[in-house]
Motif scaffolding. Structure first.
Motif, mmCIF file in Angstrom:
data_model
loop_
_atom_site.group_PDB
_atom_site.id
_atom_site.type_symbol
_atom_site.label_atom_id
_atom_site.label_comp_id
_atom_site.label_asym_id
_atom_site.label_seq_id
_atom_site.Cartn_x
_atom_site.Cartn_y
_atom_site.Cartn_z
ATOM 1 N N LYS A 31 0.829 -1.200 0.000
ATOM 2 C CA LYS A 31 0.000 0.000 0.000
ATOM 3 C C LYS A 31 0.865 1.253 0.000
ATOM 4 N N ALA A 32 1.916 1.244 0.795
ATOM 5 C CA ALA A 32 2.802 2.400 0.872
ATOM 6 C C ALA A 32 3.447 2.678 -0.485
ATOM 7 N N LEU A 33 3.866 1.633 -1.178
ATOM 8 C CA LEU A 33 4.497 1.825 -2.478
ATOM 9 C C LEU A 33 3.494 2.308 -3.527
ATOM 10 N N LYS A 34 2.267 1.808 -3.450
ATOM 11 C CA LYS A 34 1.237 2.291 -4.371
ATOM 12 C C LYS A 34 0.959 3.776 -4.139
ATOM 13 N N LEU A 35 0.887 4.162 -2.867
ATOM 14 C CA LEU A 35 0.668 5.580 -2.557
ATOM 15 C C LEU A 35 1.846 6.436 -3.009
ATOM 16 N N LEU A 36 3.054 5.910 -2.878
ATOM 17 C CA LEU A 36 4.230 6.622 -3.357
ATOM 18 C C LEU A 36 4.142 6.849 -4.867
ATOM 19 N N LEU A 37 3.744 5.831 -5.595
ATOM 20 C CA LEU A 37 3.604 5.974 -7.047
ATOM 21 C C LEU A 37 2.542 6.997 -7.401
ATOM 22 N N GLN A 38 1.407 6.989 -6.687
ATOM 23 C CA GLN A 38 0.362 7.982 -6.932
ATOM 24 C C GLN A 38 0.881 9.387 -6.656
ATOM 25 N N TRP A 39 1.623 9.549 -5.561
ATOM 26 C CA TRP A 39 2.181 10.854 -5.221
ATOM 27 C C TRP A 39 3.146 11.307 -6.305
#
Length: 88
Positions: A31-39
């Motif tokens: 989840k953290a990596l997905k949010l990083l990609l979105q950011w």
């Protein structure tokens, strides 16, 4: 892949698992990596939009459509003064 993380990050991961939001560390990291990609995508979009705005502004200045810097500063000071009066 094995990675080492700082204790404070491990505490965050364990806290997310403890409250039931995630079942295991892999879910938290995913989840953290997905949010990083979105950011990152949002940031890149912001950079592109800002570049476009700067290009438009440069074109306006080239056509002598700009506003004198001193006028802008005075307008901002006036807005600030009015905001202070409204709040006070």
């Amino acid at each position: 892949m094995n990675i080492q993380i700082k204790p404070e990050l491990e505490q965050i991961i364990q806290a997310q698992i403890a409250i039931g939001r995630y079942a295991n560390p892999e879910e938290v990291i995913s989840k953290a990596l997905k949010l990083l990609l979105q950011w990152e995508e949002g940031y890149q979009q912001w950079v592109e939009e800002t570049r476009q705005k700067v290009d438009v502004a440069i074109e306006q200045l080239d056509r002598e459509e700009g506003i004198d810097g001193e006028i802008v500063v005075e307008q901002l000071r006036e807005k600030l003064r009015q905001a202070r009066e409204t709040q006070g």
